[in-house]
Design a protein around this motif. Structure first.
Motif, PDB file in Angstrom:
ATOM      1  N   GLN A  99      -2.148   0.719   2.844  1.00  0.00           N
ATOM      2  CA  GLN A  99      -0.954   1.106   4.287  1.00  0.00           C
ATOM      3  C   GLN A  99       0.663   0.884   3.429  1.00  0.00           C
ATOM      4  O   GLN A  99       0.938   0.233   2.370  1.00  0.00           O
ATOM      5  N   THR A 151      -0.281   4.934   5.397  1.00  0.00           N
ATOM      6  CA  THR A 151      -0.193   5.035   7.083  1.00  0.00           C
ATOM      7  C   THR A 151       1.112   3.843   7.299  1.00  0.00           C
ATOM      8  O   THR A 151       0.556   2.783   6.739  1.00  0.00           O
ATOM      9  N   ALA A 185       2.811   1.120   8.074  1.00  0.00           N
ATOM     10  CA  ALA A 185       2.325  -0.588   8.526  1.00  0.00           C
ATOM     11  C   ALA A 185       3.545  -1.335   9.282  1.00  0.00           C
ATOM     12  O   ALA A 185       3.108  -2.276  10.115  1.00  0.00           O
TER      13      ALA A 185
END
Length: 395
Positions: A139, A181, A183
């Motif tokens: 993340q 990703t 976050a």
């Protein structure tokens, strides 16, 4: 109320006679000049202090104040935590990285952090949570400016490439890369929003192709970032970097600008002090006969000097007190005053940051009084040199 004779006569000369309108005008203008100079110096310095404090809070509040290379050994960590001003320590692994989204590229500094340790950017998160940076989940948290440029939102995937960990392949040299990703998104209101990225420290280590357990750097957070100069000698032989390397030029520029503004505004006080010299010389020329009479009545030269020093110093004291009070009030209510006249220096309804430093206010007032007192010395000694016989020859 008892008053020394020199102060009593100095006050009488300061008020002047009703017929001496021009002398009183010059004396009043010198007092007003000192008041205006003190007012301007206090107001501008307070605003500059506010800007410096705002930069200190926004920029230095989001960055580590110092980083010690390979400082994660227990002995180094325990020793550093005992240093004065150190309020927190945390491991860090940094590298330069490039982010690639579907719409563009952006480069910045990728920081590998421990989500369970202290992280100042956690207070600036608009979306997401620092605890989302769990190990092996890959993340990443980015700034709002970077998210806007790459058109990224929380939950989107972005490719992170580290050129320092590139490797040779049959098709050429390829940087280490992996999909992360988004976050969270933070916002500090500074250029940090477009330069800094956060990820888990072990995920960053794997991306850099180094063992996650390898010795990491140790970042330090202080209660006062400007106390860093006292701590550097304690680092001894350890590799050390602090905020002055990354942001030192900015704060040096602010400090230089503040000093130059103070120097220029101090000229107002100096000019007003010269007006005191002119006013006192006029008084000395006018009062020669009275000074001669005072000397024939038994006043010593030092008493005559004290009379004119008292007159000039009281003028400077009055100007410094009035300017100091008005300066503090104008600093505290400068945004309301500008709004009253429809003036907005920063635009968009932003208010000027103001920090009134009581020590600085007292120093400015004392400086004004000292300059006023020094300005009285030449006229005072000139008055003391009056010879009674010469002054009263044609009386």
């Amino acid at each position: 109320m008892y008053q020394p004779l020199s102060v009593f006569i100095g006050l009488r000369y300061l008020r002047g006679r009703s017929a001496d309108r021009f002398g009183r005008f010059v004396s009043s203008m010198s007092t007003a000049g000192i008041a205006i100079g003190v007012l301007a110096l206090i107001t501008v310095s307070s605003v500059m202090n506010g800007f410096e404090a705002q930069l200190k809070g926004r920029i230095l509040g989001a960055l580590p104040h110092a980083v010690i290379a390979d400082g994660q050994t227990a002995s180094v960590k325990n020793r550093v935590e005992q240093w004065p001003h150190v309020v927190a320590t945390a491991p860090i692994q940094t590298t330069e990285a490039v982010l690639q989204s579907r719409t563009g590229l952006s480069a910045g500094l990728l920081e590998g952090v421990d989500p369970t340790a202290y992280e100042p950017l956690a207070d600036h998160l608009l979306q997401g949570d620092i605890q989302a940076l769990a190990e092996s989940r890959y993340q990443i948290i980015i700034g709002r400016a970077m998210a806007s440029n790459l058109r990224l939102r929380v939950g989107d995937q972005v490719r992170v490439m580290v050129t320092s960990a590139s490797q040779f392949t049959p098709i050429g040299r390829i940087p280490a890369q992996r999909l992360f990703t988004v976050a969270g998104i933070f916002h500090t209101g500074t250029d940090v929003d477009n330069q800094l990225m956060l990820a888990n420290i072990h995920d960053v280590a794997r991306l850099m192709r180094i063992p996650p357990q390898q010795a990491q750097d140790l970042r330090l957070f202080l209660d006062d970032p400007f106390a860093i100069t006292d701590l550097k000698p304690m680092a001894e032989s350890a590799a050390w970097q602090d905020w002055r390397v990354w942001r030192g030029e900015l704060f040096q520029a602010v400090k230089m600008e503040k000093n130059m503004m103070s120097l220029m505004l101090s000229l107002i006080i100096i000019v007003a002090a010269f007006n005191i010299i002119a006013a006192l010389i006029m008084v000395v020329m006018e009062k020669q006969a009275e000074v001669a009479i005072l000397k024939t009545l038994g006043m010593q030269n030092r008493d005559i000097v004290a009379v004119f020093i008292a007159q000039g110093s009281l003028s400077g004291l009055l100007g410094a007190l009035v300017g100091g009070v008005l300066g503090v009030l104008s600093s505290l209510y400068i945004n309301e005053i500008m709004a009253l006249f429809g003036v907005s220096l920063l635009g968009n309804g932003l208010a000027l940051p103001v920090v009134v430093n009581p020590t600085h206010v007292v120093m400015v007032m004392v400086l004004a009084i000292l300059l006023s007192t020094l300005a009285t010395l030449f006229p005072a000694f000139k008055a003391a040199s009056v010879q009674p016989a010469e002054a009263l020859r044609y009386e």
